[in-house]
Design a protein around this motif. Structure first.
Motif, PDB file in Angstrom:
ATOM      1  N   ILE A  39      56.096  31.809  44.205  1.00 20.14           N
ATOM      2  CA  ILE A  39      56.638  30.885  45.203  1.00 20.14           C
ATOM      3  C   ILE A  39      56.653  31.590  46.547  1.00 20.14           C
ATOM      4  O   ILE A  39      57.249  32.667  46.691  1.00 20.14           O
ATOM      5  N   ALA A  40      56.005  31.001  47.548  1.00 18.21           N
ATOM      6  CA  ALA A  40      56.018  31.513  48.916  1.00 18.21           C
ATOM      7  C   ALA A  40      57.117  30.792  49.674  1.00 18.21           C
ATOM      8  O   ALA A  40      57.064  29.573  49.858  1.00 18.21           O
ATOM      9  N   ALA A  41      58.140  31.545  50.110  1.00 17.13           N
ATOM     10  CA  ALA A  41      59.360  30.945  50.659  1.00 17.13           C
ATOM     11  C   ALA A  41      59.622  31.406  52.076  1.00 17.13           C
ATOM     12  O   ALA A  41      59.367  32.568  52.417  1.00 17.13           O
ATOM     13  N   GLU A  42      60.163  30.508  52.911  1.00 16.12           N
ATOM     14  CA  GLU A  42      60.528  30.857  54.286  1.00 16.12           C
ATOM     15  C   GLU A  42      61.565  31.978  54.304  1.00 16.12           C
ATOM     16  O   GLU A  42      61.461  32.930  55.071  1.00 16.12           O
ATOM     17  N   ASP A  43      62.589  31.856  53.484  1.00 18.47           N
ATOM     18  CA  ASP A  43      63.609  32.889  53.348  1.00 18.47           C
ATOM     19  C   ASP A  43      63.861  33.052  51.848  1.00 18.47           C
ATOM     20  O   ASP A  43      64.446  32.169  51.216  1.00 18.47           O
ATOM     21  N   THR A  44      63.431  34.160  51.287  1.00 17.31           N
ATOM     22  CA  THR A  44      63.523  34.328  49.840  1.00 17.31           C
ATOM     23  C   THR A  44      64.970  34.316  49.358  1.00 17.31           C
ATOM     24  O   THR A  44      65.250  33.901  48.230  1.00 17.31           O
ATOM     25  N   ARG A  45      65.905  34.731  50.207  1.00 12.33           N
ATOM     26  CA  ARG A  45      67.318  34.719  49.800  1.00 12.33           C
ATOM     27  C   ARG A  45      67.807  33.291  49.585  1.00 12.33           C
ATOM     28  O   ARG A  45      68.517  32.996  48.618  1.00 12.33           O
ATOM     29  N   ILE A  61      57.775  35.380  47.266  1.00 14.54           N
ATOM     30  CA  ILE A  61      57.303  36.216  48.365  1.00 14.54           C
ATOM     31  C   ILE A  61      57.690  35.523  49.667  1.00 14.54           C
ATOM     32  O   ILE A  61      57.935  34.311  49.693  1.00 14.54           O
ATOM     33  N   ALA A  62      57.776  36.296  50.753  1.00 15.79           N
ATOM     34  CA  ALA A  62      58.248  35.746  52.027  1.00 15.79           C
ATOM     35  C   ALA A  62      57.082  35.266  52.888  1.00 15.79           C
ATOM     36  O   ALA A  62      56.094  35.974  53.072  1.00 15.79           O
ATOM     37  N   VAL A  63      57.223  34.057  53.411  1.00 15.89           N
ATOM     38  CA  VAL A  63      56.285  33.509  54.400  1.00 15.89           C
ATOM     39  C   VAL A  63      57.119  32.841  55.478  1.00 15.89           C
ATOM     40  O   VAL A  63      57.661  31.755  55.276  1.00 15.89           O
ATOM     41  N   ALA A  71      50.481  36.506  55.975  1.00 13.46           N
ATOM     42  CA  ALA A  71      50.843  36.008  54.651  1.00 13.46           C
ATOM     43  C   ALA A  71      49.846  34.966  54.166  1.00 13.46           C
ATOM     44  O   ALA A  71      49.563  34.888  52.961  1.00 13.46           O
ATOM     45  N   ALA A  72      49.301  34.173  55.072  1.00 13.14           N
ATOM     46  CA  ALA A  72      48.315  33.154  54.691  1.00 13.14           C
ATOM     47  C   ALA A  72      47.109  33.800  54.020  1.00 13.14           C
ATOM     48  O   ALA A  72      46.602  33.301  53.003  1.00 13.14           O
ATOM     49  N   ALA A  73      46.649  34.924  54.579  1.00 10.78           N
ATOM     50  CA  ALA A  73      45.500  35.623  53.983  1.00 10.78           C
ATOM     51  C   ALA A  73      45.844  36.126  52.589  1.00 10.78           C
ATOM     52  O   ALA A  73      45.017  36.053  51.660  1.00 10.78           O
ATOM     53  N   GLY A  74      47.070  36.619  52.412  1.00 12.09           N
ATOM     54  CA  GLY A  74      47.492  37.082  51.098  1.00 12.09           C
ATOM     55  C   GLY A  74      47.569  35.960  50.083  1.00 12.09           C
ATOM     56  O   GLY A  74      47.209  36.136  48.904  1.00 12.09           O
ATOM     57  N   ILE A  75      48.027  34.789  50.513  1.00 12.74           N
ATOM     58  CA  ILE A  75      48.114  33.642  49.604  1.00 12.74           C
ATOM     59  C   ILE A  75      46.728  33.159  49.213  1.00 12.74           C
ATOM     60  O   ILE A  75      46.464  32.832  48.047  1.00 12.74           O
ATOM     61  N   VAL A  76      45.814  33.125  50.174  1.00 15.79           N
ATOM     62  CA  VAL A  76      44.430  32.761  49.849  1.00 15.79           C
ATOM     63  C   VAL A  76      43.872  33.727  48.814  1.00 15.79           C
ATOM     64  O   VAL A  76      43.195  33.322  47.851  1.00 15.79           O
ATOM     65  N   ASN A  77      44.157  35.005  48.965  1.00 13.07           N
ATOM     66  CA  ASN A  77      43.686  36.008  48.011  1.00 13.07           C
ATOM     67  C   ASN A  77      44.252  35.762  46.612  1.00 13.07           C
ATOM     68  O   ASN A  77      43.526  35.850  45.610  1.00 13.07           O
ATOM     69  N   LEU A  78      45.552  35.434  46.535  1.00 12.92           N
ATOM     70  CA  LEU A  78      46.152  35.122  45.239  1.00 12.92           C
ATOM     71  C   LEU A  78      45.471  33.919  44.592  1.00 12.92           C
ATOM     72  O   LEU A  78      45.193  33.925  43.375  1.00 12.92           O
ATOM     73  N   LEU A  79      45.222  32.907  45.381  1.00 12.13           N
ATOM     74  CA  LEU A  79      44.584  31.702  44.856  1.00 12.13           C
ATOM     75  C   LEU A  79      43.157  31.998  44.389  1.00 12.13           C
ATOM     76  O   LEU A  79      42.708  31.475  43.361  1.00 12.13           O
ATOM     77  N   GLN A  80      42.453  32.820  45.131  1.00 11.52           N
ATOM     78  CA  GLN A  80      41.084  33.177  44.748  1.00 11.52           C
ATOM     79  C   GLN A  80      41.055  34.006  43.467  1.00 11.52           C
ATOM     80  O   GLN A  80      40.041  34.050  42.782  1.00 11.52           O
ATOM     81  N   GLN A  81      42.177  34.651  43.147  1.00  6.15           N
ATOM     82  CA  GLN A  81      42.294  35.399  41.897  1.00  6.15           C
ATOM     83  C   GLN A  81      42.674  34.508  40.713  1.00  6.15           C
ATOM     84  O   GLN A  81      42.815  34.985  39.588  1.00  6.15           O
ATOM     85  N   VAL A 103      49.492  28.454  56.691  1.00  7.09           N
ATOM     86  CA  VAL A 103      49.123  28.727  55.306  1.00  7.09           C
ATOM     87  C   VAL A 103      48.276  27.588  54.757  1.00  7.09           C
ATOM     88  O   VAL A 103      47.218  27.810  54.155  1.00  7.09           O
ATOM     89  N   VAL A 104      48.732  26.357  54.960  1.00  2.67           N
ATOM     90  CA  VAL A 104      47.998  25.195  54.469  1.00  2.67           C
ATOM     91  C   VAL A 104      46.598  25.151  55.083  1.00  2.67           C
ATOM     92  O   VAL A 104      45.605  24.939  54.372  1.00  2.67           O
ATOM     93  N   ALA A 105      46.510  25.379  56.379  1.00  2.00           N
ATOM     94  CA  ALA A 105      45.208  25.340  57.052  1.00  2.00           C
ATOM     95  C   ALA A 105      44.275  26.415  56.507  1.00  2.00           C
ATOM     96  O   ALA A 105      43.078  26.168  56.294  1.00  2.00           O
ATOM     97  N   ALA A 106      44.805  27.618  56.267  1.00  2.00           N
ATOM     98  CA  ALA A 106      43.977  28.712  55.754  1.00  2.00           C
ATOM     99  C   ALA A 106      43.467  28.402  54.346  1.00  2.00           C
ATOM    100  O   ALA A 106      42.303  28.693  54.011  1.00  2.00           O
TER     101      ALA A 106
END
Length: 219
Positions: A39-45, A61-63, A71-81, A103-106
């Motif tokens: 889950i990519a969250a604005e504030d993980t707390r 994870i924090a976004v 963070a968008a690049a990292g999420i794309v990487n997770l999705l590609q995995q 993030v959505v656009a990336a």
């Protein structure tokens, strides 16, 4: 449905969460949050509090606005995995005057599917309770923080929508709302009506219609 009983498609799930009342979360949102890889969250707390309430243990994870591009690049990487990712904000629907749009656009640019999981939205809730939604609306989101920029933004909106029946809809922080009302009075005049929707879905929810000249004292 447990994490072991559902296999989600590898995609970015844009998940709406409650704006106050936890009862407003949907069954589909809960299933999604339980069964995505991360889950990519604005504030993980904040999000961990929501997850704990529903006994969800998915990794977060924090976004947020300060790291969103990286963070968008990292999420794309997770999705590609082959992982699945849920995107949430602190309250309501992500990527609408909140972090997440980059993030959505990336993800879309990478050719990966984005799946909306709709639900609570402060914008729609306020508009539905205002009596002003009949002729459409113009949503601006948050006004600029600086006094001069705020006035200029309102003047542009006044010029653009002066002859329109559409209401203008704004978000505002409790810490700046009095200053924003003062700016609106200077641009739109004391007689302009406003609907203030405060603490929506919470214990002290207030929805009032009044003149701009009365709004400062009410607030």
């Amino acid at each position: 449905m447990s994490r072991h009983e559902a296999t989600l498609e590898c995609a970015l799930y844009v998940v709406a969460t409650p704006i106050g009342n936890l009862g407003d979360i949907t069954a589909r949102a809960l299933d999604t949050l339980r069964n995505v890889s991360v889950i990519a969250a604005e504030d993980t707390r904040v999000t961990r509090g929501l997850l704990a309430h529903f006994a969800i243990v998915t990794r977060t994870i924090a976004v947020h606005e300060h790291n969103e591009r990286n963070a968008a690049a990292g999420i794309v990487n997770l999705l590609q995995q082959g992982q699945s990712v849920a995107l949430v904000t602190d309250a309501g629907t992500p990527a609408v005057s909140d972090p997440g749009a980059k993030v959505v656009a990336a993800v879309l640019h990478a050719g990966i599917r984005v799946i909306p999981v709709p639900g609570a939205s402060a914008l729609v809730a306020a508009l539905s309770a205002s009596g002003e939604g009949e002729h459409g609306f113009a949503f601006h989101g948050f006004l600029p923080a600086g006094a001069g920029d705020r006035i200029r933004a309102l003047e542009r909106l006044h010029d653009r929508y002066a002859d329109s029946a559409m209401p203008l809809v704004f978000y505002e922080s409790p810490h700046r709302v009095v200053e924003s009302i003062a700016a609106m009075r200077s641009v739109f005049g004391d007689g302009q009506e406003i609907v203030v929707c405060r603490e929506l879905t919470k214990k002290f929810e207030s929805i009032v219609r009044l003149k701009l000249a009365e709004a400062t004292a009410w607030l």
